[in-house]
Design a protein around this motif. Structure first.
Motif, PDB file in Angstrom:
ATOM      1  N   GLU A  19       0.832  -1.204   0.000  1.00 22.58           N
ATOM      2  CA  GLU A  19       0.000   0.000   0.000  1.00 22.58           C
ATOM      3  C   GLU A  19       0.869   1.257   0.000  1.00 22.58           C
ATOM      4  O   GLU A  19       0.611   2.201  -0.735  1.00 22.58           O
ATOM      5  N   GLU A  22       2.499   1.574  -3.456  1.00 25.22           N
ATOM      6  CA  GLU A  22       1.530   2.026  -4.456  1.00 25.22           C
ATOM      7  C   GLU A  22       1.231   3.506  -4.271  1.00 25.22           C
ATOM      8  O   GLU A  22       1.121   4.253  -5.230  1.00 25.22           O
ATOM      9  N   GLN A  82      -8.965  -2.325  -9.647  1.00 20.55           N
ATOM     10  CA  GLN A  82      -8.443  -2.065  -8.302  1.00 20.55           C
ATOM     11  C   GLN A  82      -8.599  -0.591  -7.897  1.00 20.55           C
ATOM     12  O   GLN A  82      -7.649   0.096  -7.557  1.00 20.55           O
ATOM     13  N   PRO A  84      -9.295   2.327  -5.550  1.00 16.60           N
ATOM     14  CA  PRO A  84      -9.223   2.481  -4.097  1.00 16.60           C
ATOM     15  C   PRO A  84     -10.346   3.362  -3.551  1.00 16.60           C
ATOM     16  O   PRO A  84     -10.691   4.388  -4.134  1.00 16.60           O
ATOM     17  N   TYR A  85     -10.924   2.934  -2.434  1.00 14.79           N
ATOM     18  CA  TYR A  85     -11.912   3.715  -1.698  1.00 14.79           C
ATOM     19  C   TYR A  85     -11.417   3.801  -0.258  1.00 14.79           C
ATOM     20  O   TYR A  85     -11.315   2.785   0.426  1.00 14.79           O
ATOM     21  N   LYS A  86     -11.113   5.007   0.180  1.00 13.12           N
ATOM     22  CA  LYS A  86     -10.640   5.206   1.546  1.00 13.12           C
ATOM     23  C   LYS A  86     -11.841   5.388   2.463  1.00 13.12           C
ATOM     24  O   LYS A  86     -12.734   6.192   2.173  1.00 13.12           O
ATOM     25  N   THR A  96      -8.459   1.095   3.465  1.00 16.21           N
ATOM     26  CA  THR A  96      -8.661   1.367   2.048  1.00 16.21           C
ATOM     27  C   THR A  96      -9.173   0.086   1.413  1.00 16.21           C
ATOM     28  O   THR A  96      -8.561  -0.971   1.539  1.00 16.21           O
ATOM     29  N   TYR A  97     -10.323   0.196   0.776  1.00 17.89           N
ATOM     30  CA  TYR A  97     -10.967  -0.933   0.101  1.00 17.89           C
ATOM     31  C   TYR A  97     -10.630  -0.844  -1.382  1.00 17.89           C
ATOM     32  O   TYR A  97     -10.743   0.228  -1.980  1.00 17.89           O
ATOM     33  N   TYR A  98     -10.191  -1.937  -1.979  1.00 17.84           N
ATOM     34  CA  TYR A  98      -9.864  -1.959  -3.395  1.00 17.84           C
ATOM     35  C   TYR A  98     -10.950  -2.719  -4.149  1.00 17.84           C
ATOM     36  O   TYR A  98     -11.059  -3.935  -4.030  1.00 17.84           O
TER      37      TYR A  98
END
Length: 145
Positions: A19, A22, A82, A84-86, A96-98
């Protein structure tokens, strides 16, 4: 320890390292991501992109074909991998959801897709909790396939 028997502490360390890399824009080698995932799914590489499961890779291939679909309601104009949603609560970052795929169709419709092969156990329950948090915070619906 073998690749299929990671402890929760080891998984957290690896996830954090990836993470951070990235977030810094550092490239991640395919070899670092390869190997069976924690649920035993077989990874696959399609168009030079590593997918943690064959199911996810097959869905990617389907989306590529749908870019040429004559029916506008089914034609994919673009898709992202992929995404990302924080998720934060009271300005405190929780996770963080991918999302596997965010698909935009030619008619403007947007779908949020997560591929799931194994729908049982602690890992799936954690996914469902994170999914609900993302849906609540961002006002979206995540479709499991």
């Amino acid at each position: 320890m073998g690749k299929n028997s990671w402890t929760p502490k080891e998984l957290k360390k690896v996830a954090k390292r990836l993470e951070v890399r990235e977030a810094n824009g550092d490239p991640i080698d395919l070899e670092e991501r390869q190997g069976k995932n924690k649920l035993g799914a077989e990874p696959i590489v399609i168009d030079g992109i590593w997918f943690p499961s064959t199911k996810e890779g097959n869905y990617y291939s389907t989306l590529q074909m749908l870019k040429k679909c004559p029916d506008l309601s089914q034609r994919v104009s673009k898709f992202e991998l992929q995404v990302p949603y924080k998720v934060s609560v009271n300005n405190i970052h929780c996770f963080t959801y991918y999302l596997d795929f965010r698909v935009t169709y030619a008619n403007g419709r947007v779908e949020h897709i997560d591929t799931k092969g194994h729908k049982a156990g602690c890992t799936y329950n954690l996914f469902r909790l994170k999914k609900k948090c993302v849906e609540a915070q961002y006002g979206i619906t995540i479709k499991e396939i």
